[in-house]
Each structure stands twice: as structure tokens, then as C-alpha cells.
Design a protein around this motif. Structure first.
Motif, PDB file in Angstrom:
ATOM      1  N   VAL A   1     -42.195 -22.173  23.745  1.00 45.87           N
ATOM      2  CA  VAL A   1     -42.879 -21.193  22.910  1.00 45.87           C
ATOM      3  C   VAL A   1     -42.870 -19.961  23.434  1.00 45.87           C
ATOM      4  O   VAL A   1     -43.120 -18.788  22.782  1.00 45.87           O
ATOM      5  CB  VAL A   1     -44.250 -21.604  22.446  1.00 45.87           C
ATOM      6  N   ARG A   2     -42.508 -19.654  24.581  1.00 47.06           N
ATOM      7  CA  ARG A   2     -42.404 -18.259  25.426  1.00 47.06           C
ATOM      8  C   ARG A   2     -41.083 -17.448  25.081  1.00 47.06           C
ATOM      9  O   ARG A   2     -41.137 -16.454  25.275  1.00 47.06           O
ATOM     10  CB  ARG A   2     -42.571 -18.604  26.918  1.00 47.06           C
ATOM     11  N   ARG A   3     -40.203 -18.046  24.460  1.00 47.02           N
ATOM     12  CA  ARG A   3     -38.914 -17.473  24.262  1.00 47.02           C
ATOM     13  C   ARG A   3     -38.539 -17.281  22.982  1.00 47.02           C
ATOM     14  O   ARG A   3     -38.448 -17.999  22.007  1.00 47.02           O
ATOM     15  CB  ARG A   3     -37.781 -18.343  24.883  1.00 47.02           C
ATOM     16  N   GLU A   4     -38.344 -16.086  22.866  1.00 40.52           N
ATOM     17  CA  GLU A   4     -37.977 -15.483  21.423  1.00 40.52           C
ATOM     18  C   GLU A   4     -36.834 -16.054  20.643  1.00 40.52           C
ATOM     19  O   GLU A   4     -36.706 -16.616  19.526  1.00 40.52           O
ATOM     20  CB  GLU A   4     -37.876 -13.890  21.278  1.00 40.52           C
ATOM     21  N   ASP A   5     -35.605 -16.225  21.719  1.00 35.08           N
ATOM     22  CA  ASP A   5     -34.529 -17.030  21.234  1.00 35.08           C
ATOM     23  C   ASP A   5     -34.723 -18.445  20.737  1.00 35.08           C
ATOM     24  O   ASP A   5     -34.060 -18.733  19.919  1.00 35.08           O
ATOM     25  CB  ASP A   5     -33.485 -16.884  22.308  1.00 35.08           C
ATOM     26  N   ASP A   6     -35.376 -18.927  21.489  1.00 29.22           N
ATOM     27  CA  ASP A   6     -35.697 -20.426  20.982  1.00 29.22           C
ATOM     28  C   ASP A   6     -36.474 -20.561  19.819  1.00 29.22           C
ATOM     29  O   ASP A   6     -36.095 -21.229  18.816  1.00 29.22           O
ATOM     30  CB  ASP A   6     -36.701 -21.119  22.117  1.00 29.22           C
ATOM     31  N   TRP A   7     -37.400 -19.433  19.386  1.00 29.70           N
ATOM     32  CA  TRP A   7     -38.132 -19.477  18.281  1.00 29.70           C
ATOM     33  C   TRP A   7     -37.068 -19.137  16.989  1.00 29.70           C
ATOM     34  O   TRP A   7     -37.274 -20.024  15.976  1.00 29.70           O
ATOM     35  CB  TRP A   7     -39.022 -18.416  18.186  1.00 29.70           C
ATOM     36  N   ARG A   8     -36.375 -18.345  17.281  1.00 28.08           N
ATOM     37  CA  ARG A   8     -35.140 -17.818  16.137  1.00 28.08           C
ATOM     38  C   ARG A   8     -34.258 -19.225  16.023  1.00 28.08           C
ATOM     39  O   ARG A   8     -34.173 -19.451  14.761  1.00 28.08           O
ATOM     40  CB  ARG A   8     -34.281 -16.656  16.631  1.00 28.08           C
ATOM     41  N   ALA A   9     -33.927 -19.807  17.190  1.00 26.55           N
ATOM     42  CA  ALA A   9     -33.055 -21.079  16.859  1.00 26.55           C
ATOM     43  C   ALA A   9     -33.738 -22.083  16.108  1.00 26.55           C
ATOM     44  O   ALA A   9     -33.288 -22.781  15.302  1.00 26.55           O
ATOM     45  CB  ALA A   9     -32.617 -21.447  18.200  1.00 26.55           C
ATOM     46  N   ALA A  10     -35.075 -22.521  16.413  1.00 26.05           N
ATOM     47  CA  ALA A  10     -35.970 -23.386  15.832  1.00 26.05           C
ATOM     48  C   ALA A  10     -35.887 -22.983  14.462  1.00 26.05           C
ATOM     49  O   ALA A  10     -35.902 -24.096  13.291  1.00 26.05           O
ATOM     50  CB  ALA A  10     -37.340 -23.490  16.351  1.00 26.05           C
ATOM     51  N   VAL A  11     -36.358 -21.886  13.941  1.00 26.68           N
ATOM     52  CA  VAL A  11     -36.636 -21.451  12.530  1.00 26.68           C
ATOM     53  C   VAL A  11     -35.351 -21.626  11.893  1.00 26.68           C
ATOM     54  O   VAL A  11     -35.302 -22.174  10.674  1.00 26.68           O
ATOM     55  CB  VAL A  11     -37.061 -19.978  12.407  1.00 26.68           C
ATOM     56  N   ARG A  12     -34.034 -21.180  12.488  1.00 27.31           N
ATOM     57  CA  ARG A  12     -32.671 -21.515  11.811  1.00 27.31           C
ATOM     58  C   ARG A  12     -32.681 -23.047  11.628  1.00 27.31           C
ATOM     59  O   ARG A  12     -32.086 -23.283  10.489  1.00 27.31           O
ATOM     60  CB  ARG A  12     -31.616 -20.964  12.616  1.00 27.31           C
TER      61      ARG A  12
ATOM     62  N   GLN B   1     -50.834 -17.900  24.467  1.00 24.56           N
ATOM     63  CA  GLN B   1     -51.147 -16.647  23.611  1.00 24.56           C
ATOM     64  C   GLN B   1     -49.935 -16.182  23.137  1.00 24.56           C
ATOM     65  O   GLN B   1     -49.891 -15.889  21.890  1.00 24.56           O
ATOM     66  CB  GLN B   1     -52.135 -15.602  24.477  1.00 24.56           C
ATOM     67  N   LEU B   2     -49.000 -15.822  24.123  1.00 20.00           N
ATOM     68  CA  LEU B   2     -47.721 -15.099  23.629  1.00 20.00           C
ATOM     69  C   LEU B   2     -46.856 -16.375  22.826  1.00 20.00           C
ATOM     70  O   LEU B   2     -46.339 -15.957  21.671  1.00 20.00           O
ATOM     71  CB  LEU B   2     -46.868 -14.912  24.755  1.00 20.00           C
ATOM     72  N   GLY B   3     -46.933 -17.593  23.167  1.00 20.92           N
ATOM     73  CA  GLY B   3     -46.295 -18.360  22.358  1.00 20.92           C
ATOM     74  C   GLY B   3     -46.802 -18.564  20.860  1.00 20.92           C
ATOM     75  O   GLY B   3     -46.256 -18.549  19.736  1.00 20.92           O
ATOM     76  N   CYS B   4     -48.168 -18.314  20.845  1.00 23.48           N
ATOM     77  CA  CYS B   4     -48.843 -18.148  19.326  1.00 23.48           C
ATOM     78  C   CYS B   4     -48.449 -17.048  18.526  1.00 23.48           C
ATOM     79  O   CYS B   4     -48.044 -17.240  17.324  1.00 23.48           O
ATOM     80  CB  CYS B   4     -50.324 -18.421  19.738  1.00 23.48           C
ATOM     81  N   PHE B   5     -48.469 -15.831  19.417  1.00 29.08           N
ATOM     82  CA  PHE B   5     -47.905 -14.553  18.598  1.00 29.08           C
ATOM     83  C   PHE B   5     -46.564 -14.726  18.338  1.00 29.08           C
ATOM     84  O   PHE B   5     -46.273 -14.433  17.080  1.00 29.08           O
ATOM     85  CB  PHE B   5     -48.094 -13.468  19.703  1.00 29.08           C
ATOM     86  N   LEU B   6     -45.636 -15.137  19.163  1.00 31.91           N
ATOM     87  CA  LEU B   6     -44.227 -15.330  18.759  1.00 31.91           C
ATOM     88  C   LEU B   6     -44.038 -16.204  17.588  1.00 31.91           C
ATOM     89  O   LEU B   6     -43.015 -16.058  16.883  1.00 31.91           O
ATOM     90  CB  LEU B   6     -43.368 -16.048  19.916  1.00 31.91           C
ATOM     91  N   GLY B   7     -44.610 -17.313  17.538  1.00 26.05           N
ATOM     92  CA  GLY B   7     -44.603 -18.177  16.415  1.00 26.05           C
ATOM     93  C   GLY B   7     -45.289 -17.622  15.000  1.00 26.05           C
ATOM     94  O   GLY B   7     -44.327 -17.813  14.213  1.00 26.05           O
ATOM     95  N   ILE B   8     -46.193 -16.861  15.053  1.00 24.44           N
ATOM     96  CA  ILE B   8     -46.607 -16.348  13.825  1.00 24.44           C
ATOM     97  C   ILE B   8     -45.517 -14.987  13.690  1.00 24.44           C
ATOM     98  O   ILE B   8     -44.961 -15.099  12.431  1.00 24.44           O
ATOM     99  CB  ILE B   8     -47.945 -15.612  14.042  1.00 24.44           C
ATOM    100  N   ARG B   9     -45.095 -14.268  14.454  1.00 23.31           N
ATOM    101  CA  ARG B   9     -44.259 -13.451  14.241  1.00 23.31           C
ATOM    102  C   ARG B   9     -42.746 -13.838  13.660  1.00 23.31           C
ATOM    103  O   ARG B   9     -42.094 -13.260  12.947  1.00 23.31           O
ATOM    104  CB  ARG B   9     -43.867 -12.586  15.511  1.00 23.31           C
ATOM    105  N   THR B  10     -42.447 -15.062  14.311  1.00 22.80           N
ATOM    106  CA  THR B  10     -41.011 -15.532  13.836  1.00 22.80           C
ATOM    107  C   THR B  10     -41.259 -16.340  12.656  1.00 22.80           C
ATOM    108  O   THR B  10     -40.087 -16.137  11.611  1.00 22.80           O
ATOM    109  CB  THR B  10     -40.396 -16.300  15.052  1.00 22.80           C
ATOM    110  N   VAL B  11     -42.143 -17.037  12.378  1.00 23.09           N
ATOM    111  CA  VAL B  11     -42.095 -17.965  11.156  1.00 23.09           C
ATOM    112  C   VAL B  11     -42.712 -17.276   9.992  1.00 23.09           C
ATOM    113  O   VAL B  11     -42.223 -17.452   9.027  1.00 23.09           O
ATOM    114  CB  VAL B  11     -42.827 -19.303  11.675  1.00 23.09           C
ATOM    115  N   ALA B  12     -43.742 -16.476  10.111  1.00 20.91           N
ATOM    116  CA  ALA B  12     -44.305 -15.894   8.863  1.00 20.91           C
ATOM    117  C   ALA B  12     -43.240 -15.237   8.084  1.00 20.91           C
ATOM    118  O   ALA B  12     -43.306 -15.232   6.689  1.00 20.91           O
ATOM    119  CB  ALA B  12     -45.412 -14.853   9.341  1.00 20.91           C
ATOM    120  N   PRO B  13     -42.387 -14.380   8.511  1.00 18.04           N
ATOM    121  CA  PRO B  13     -41.213 -13.827   7.522  1.00 18.04           C
ATOM    122  C   PRO B  13     -40.622 -14.710   6.676  1.00 18.04           C
ATOM    123  O   PRO B  13     -40.136 -14.076   5.503  1.00 18.04           O
ATOM    124  CB  PRO B  13     -40.707 -12.797   8.491  1.00 18.04           C
TER     125      PRO B  13
END
Ligand code: NAD
Length: 256
Positions: free
Chosen positions: A59-70, A110-122
């Protein structure tokens, strides 16, 4: 009919503990579930068992979040729910906490939660839900876990702001504040094959009897039921709120 029929929910830190129970309950209630964790073997095994999709997500990694959403959208076409559950705990007084330990806790919780909201909400469907796992220590102080408590207070701040910003799309954002819950985080003996985990749980019950009015440690299944409530239509008019689930621990002190 399940309470989550037709919905697609991504759960972080889902390979074990509270996340695992959320995955099991959400599947039983009809959701398609994306199991996300850094514990790949255990996460894949769980996903295979319940018929879910596993994604490796730090959850600390932006790239991982993007890949998970994809991966979630490729598999199921949409995302309706997110449970930001991944978290770590370290024990230290504030004056003894090394900077890298403090930052690591901030990054995951904290960052993990923020990145989750920022990546998934859109990409989330209008009318979606986000459930952030804060803690009892997000509502009050607890000596010896200062870095952790600071991040869990921050998770409540993120929850309230996200609720305000996403309400126009009907996306509801709430937080859970569990007290002591019988998972590896509170009961590391559960991870040790040479230790009787149930005996360790009984030991914890004896300890928590002194401070928790309901007289026992909580179960991850109980937190999963709160996560379900906050992820389904039963909570349709609730957003921006912390929900304490702690056996009465935060209610006050007994003098008798
Ligand atoms: P747990 O340690 O069993 O589960 C935590 C999960 O998060 C694990 O599967 C772990 O692999 C995962 N994780 C850790 N770092 C990660 C990262 N960088 N990226 C993705 N996943 C990561 O403990 P749990 O009790 O199930 O914890 C779930 C949540 O509940 C956490 O946010 C925790 O802070 C919170 N919480 C726990 C308690 C408790 O007493 N157990 C109390 C209050 C709040």
C-alpha cells in the motif's frame, strides 16, 4: 440475496486477520472481492479458496495501487468498495522511536490509506463505499504506541475529508476503530506453529478482562461485520464517521 450482490470490493492487508474475515464475509454476501496484500502465498491461497482475485499490493507504492485497480477493473469491470485495512504496529515510547520506524508506520498506515483513496476513488462507481481501518488509538492516546496512534488519528482526518469531498458522487467514507482484536497484530502467537494460539487467546482474554467491560478480546469476524455494515446499503445515510468496536473499552473507567 446477499447484502453485497453485484458489488466489487478491494480489501488491503487481506491475507490474514481482519482483512481475511472481511474477504470471507463479503464473498458470502455476494461481492466480487479483490484480495490485496504483500503476503502473496497466503493471499493467493485465500483468494483461490473463496473464488476471489489476488493482487500483490504494497500500500506504500503508487505503482502497485495503479496495477491493483487495473487488475480489478479488468477482472470485474468496476470497483464499488474499498477497505483500507492494511496496517502495522510497533511498540515504543515516543522518545525511543527511531525515525525510520516512525516513517515506516506512517507509510503503511497513513500514506497507504491516502494512496488507496486517491487511486481508487476516481474509478469507483458513484454510490461506492470506502472503509478505513483506524483504531481505538485513533480516538484516544495509548502510551507505548505513539507513532501508530498518530497515524490512526490521521486516518480519521482522511476519512472525514474524503467523506466531504466524495459525497457529491454518493461515495460514503467511514472509519472503524477496533479495540484489541485477536489477530497476529495483538496475538503474535497465532503466527507461531509451535505455540497453541487458542491458549494464547485465552491468556489475552484474562488480560483484557481487567480493562474491557465486555471482558474479552474482540474477534476479527466481529470487525468484519462492521465493515460489511459500512460497505452495504444498511448504512446508506452514514458518512464521515468513526465507529468504535472495542467491547466498551473507550466508554470510560470503572471505579468499583
Ligand atoms: P494483521 O497483522 O493480522 O493484518 C495486517 C495485514 O496487513 C497483514 O495481512 C499484512 O501482511 C498487511 N500489510 C502490512 N503491511 C502492508 C503493506 N505495506 N501493504 C499491504 N499490506 C500490508 O493484523 P489485523 O489486526 O488484521 O490488522 C488489520 C487492521 O486493523 C490494521 O490496520 C490494524 O492497524 C488495525 N487494528 C488492529 C487491531 C488489533 O488489535 N488487532 C486493533 C485496532 C486496529
Amino acid at each position: 440475496m446477499g447484502k453485497l450482490d453485484g458489488r466489487v470490493v478491494l480489501v488491503t492487508g487481506a491475507a490474514r486477520g481482519q482483512g481475511e474475515q472481511e474477504v470471507r464475509l463479503f464473498r458470502a454476501e455476494g461481492a466480487e472481492v479483490v484480495v490485496a496484500d504483500v503476503l502473496d502465498d497466503r493471499g493467493k491461497e485465500l483468494a483461490d479458496e473463496v473464488g476471489a482475485l489476488y493482487v500483490s499490493l504494497d500500500v506504500r507504492r503508487e505503482d502497485d495501487w495503479r496495477a491493483a485497480v487495473r487488475a480489478a477493473v479488468d477482472a470485474y469491470g468496476r470497483i464499488d468498495g474499498l477497505v483500507n485495512n492494511a496496517g502495522i504496529l510497533r511498540f515504543n515510547t515516543l522518545v525511543d522511536t527511531p525515525l525510520d520506524e516512525f516513517m515506516r508506520i506512517v507509510e503503511v498506515n497513513q500514506l497507504g490509506c491516502f494512496l488507496g483513496i486517491r487511486t481508487v476513488a476516481p474509478v469507483m462507481s458513484d454510490g461506492g463505499t470506502i472503509v478505513n481501518t483506524a483504531s481505538y488509538t485513533g480516538m484516544t492516546g495509548m502510551a507505548g504506541v505513539g507513532a501508530y496512534a498518530a497515524t490512526k488519528h490521521a486516518v480519521l482526518g482522511l476519512t472525514r475529508v474524503a467523506a466531504l469531498e466524495l459525497a457529491r458522487r454518493g461515495i460514503r467514507v467511514n472509519a472503524m476503530c477496533p479495540g484489541a482484536i485477536d489477530t497476529a497484530m495483538s496475538n503474535p502467537a497465532l503466527l507461531d506453529p509451535d505455540v497453541d494460539g487458542e491458549a494464547a487467546s485465552r491468556g489475552l482474554d484474562r488480560f483484557y478482562r481487567k480493562v474491557v467491560p465486555l471482558g474479552r478480546i474482540g474477534k476479527p469476524e466481529e470487525v468484519a461485520r462492521l465493515a460489511l455494515f459500512l460497505s452495504c446499503a444498511d448504512s446508506s445515510y452514514i458518512t464521515g464517521q468513526p465507529f468504535v468496536i472495542d467491547g466498551g473499552w473507550l466508554a470510560g473507567v470503572s471505579v468499583g
